[in-house]
Design an enzyme around this catalytic site. Structure first.
Site, PDB file in Angstrom:
ATOM      1  NE  ARG A   1      30.419  -5.698   6.329  1.00 33.32           N
ATOM      2  CZ  ARG A   1      31.049  -6.217   7.567  1.00 33.32           C
ATOM      3  NH1 ARG A   1      32.164  -5.834   7.088  1.00 33.32           N
ATOM      4  NH2 ARG A   1      30.422  -6.009   8.161  1.00 33.32           N
TER       5      ARG A   1
ATOM      6  CD  GLN B   1      34.684 -39.667  12.557  1.00 37.17           C
ATOM      7  OE1 GLN B   1      35.461 -40.693  13.520  1.00 37.17           O
ATOM      8  NE2 GLN B   1      34.035 -40.355  11.722  1.00 37.17           N
TER       9      GLN B   1
ATOM     10  CG  ASN C   1      32.347 -38.154   9.178  1.00 37.27           C
ATOM     11  OD1 ASN C   1      33.289 -38.390   9.427  1.00 37.27           O
ATOM     12  ND2 ASN C   1      31.268 -38.964  10.360  1.00 37.27           N
TER      13      ASN C   1
ATOM     14  NE  ARG D   1      24.636 -39.757   0.003  1.00 40.62           N
ATOM     15  CZ  ARG D   1      25.362 -40.842  -0.270  1.00 40.62           C
ATOM     16  NH1 ARG D   1      25.805 -41.713   0.396  1.00 40.62           N
ATOM     17  NH2 ARG D   1      26.326 -39.676  -1.704  1.00 40.62           N
TER      18      ARG D   1
ATOM     19  CG  HIS E   1      23.241 -44.615   8.111  1.00 43.34           C
ATOM     20  ND1 HIS E   1      24.013 -43.538   6.882  1.00 43.34           N
ATOM     21  CD2 HIS E   1      23.238 -45.670   6.984  1.00 43.34           C
ATOM     22  CE1 HIS E   1      23.363 -44.067   5.664  1.00 43.34           C
ATOM     23  NE2 HIS E   1      23.322 -45.605   6.068  1.00 43.34           N
TER      24      HIS E   1
ATOM     25  CE  LYS F   1      25.092 -39.834  12.795  1.00 46.26           C
ATOM     26  NZ  LYS F   1      24.428 -40.816  11.953  1.00 46.26           N
TER      27      LYS F   1
ATOM     28  CG  HIS G   1      20.876 -39.296  10.737  1.00 48.53           C
ATOM     29  ND1 HIS G   1      21.599 -38.650   9.512  1.00 48.53           N
ATOM     30  CD2 HIS G   1      19.898 -37.583  10.241  1.00 48.53           C
ATOM     31  CE1 HIS G   1      21.631 -37.885   9.273  1.00 48.53           C
ATOM     32  NE2 HIS G   1      20.770 -37.007   9.425  1.00 48.53           N
TER      33      HIS G   1
ATOM     34  CE1 TYR H   1      24.971 -36.720   8.827  1.00 50.89           C
ATOM     35  CE2 TYR H   1      26.445 -36.015   6.902  1.00 50.89           C
ATOM     36  CZ  TYR H   1      25.330 -37.175   7.089  1.00 50.89           C
ATOM     37  OH  TYR H   1      24.927 -37.420   5.801  1.00 50.89           O
TER      38      TYR H   1
ATOM     39  CD  GLU I   1      28.615 -48.787   8.974  1.00 49.34           C
ATOM     40  OE1 GLU I   1      28.916 -48.043   8.429  1.00 49.34           O
ATOM     41  OE2 GLU I   1      29.130 -49.812   8.747  1.00 49.34           O
TER      42      GLU I   1
ATOM     43  CG  ASP J   1      21.572 -47.210   2.982  1.00 53.93           C
ATOM     44  OD1 ASP J   1      22.150 -47.429   4.257  1.00 53.93           O
ATOM     45  OD2 ASP J   1      21.845 -46.099   2.788  1.00 53.93           O
TER      46      ASP J   1
END
Length: 174
Positions: free
Chosen positions: A23, A46, A48, A59, A62, A72, A119, A132, A143, A168
């Site tokens: 299945r 949170q 994302n 990317r 960060h 994370k 990351h 995330y 940030e 970036d």
């Protein structure tokens, strides 16, 4: 779930146990008791979801500055990504070392990233989607980032970067 420590203290590749039959399949992606065994006691506040259209897009790298540093948990639900973390904890034995792993919809692995890490990722396929979980709310004033190609880090990205945001590209070198 199987928690495999990476070479960077406190971070783990997380491999869910997939149960399946004709299945389809089922897997657990989070269990408070299981994560407590690796020392995770914070609440996820949170979630994302990102979409990256083009293979080779990069990317990162960060992070959020204290007191908004975050844990994370990153999972790929479509395509494949080379997920990279850098230990920015000055008192750590692995300070300024990096670790990268392929996470994909097919291997179902996740990367657990402690506070104090940068990351980023590179799309290994077109149409990559990452989900995330974050232990802190996004705080624009906290940030920050480091340059993806910082010569001090020497991250070995698997593909030539084809797309990188202006933001970036502007991250400082260490």
């Amino acid at each position: 779930m199987i928690f495999t420590p990476t070479p960077l203290s406190g971070s783990f590749l997380v491999t869910p146990r997939v149960l399946g039959d004709h299945r389809g399949w089922f897997m657990r992606t989070f269990c408070r008791n299981s994560f407590a065994e690796i020392g995770h006691h914070k609440e996820w506040v949170q979630m994302n979801h990102s979409y990256t259209a083009l293979k080779g897009t990069l990317r990162g790298m960060h992070f959020q500055q204290p007191p908004y540093a975050e844990i994370k948990l990153v999972r790929c639900i479509a395509g494949a990504a080379f997920d990279v973390i850098v230990d920015l904890r000055e008192n750590s034995a692995t300070y300024l070392q990096w670790f990268g792993a392929e996470i994909s919809a097919s291997n179902k692995q996740m990367l657990y990233i402690p506070e104090g890490f940068a990351h980023g990722f590179q799309a290994l396929t077109d149409d990559v989607e990452l989900v995330y979980c974050h232990s802190e709310f996004y705080t624009p004033a906290a940030e920050s980032g480091v340059r993806y190609n910082d010569p001090k880090l020497r991250i070995q990205w698997p593909l030539k970067a084809v797309e990188i945001s202006e933001r970036d590209l502007q991250h400082p070198l260490l």
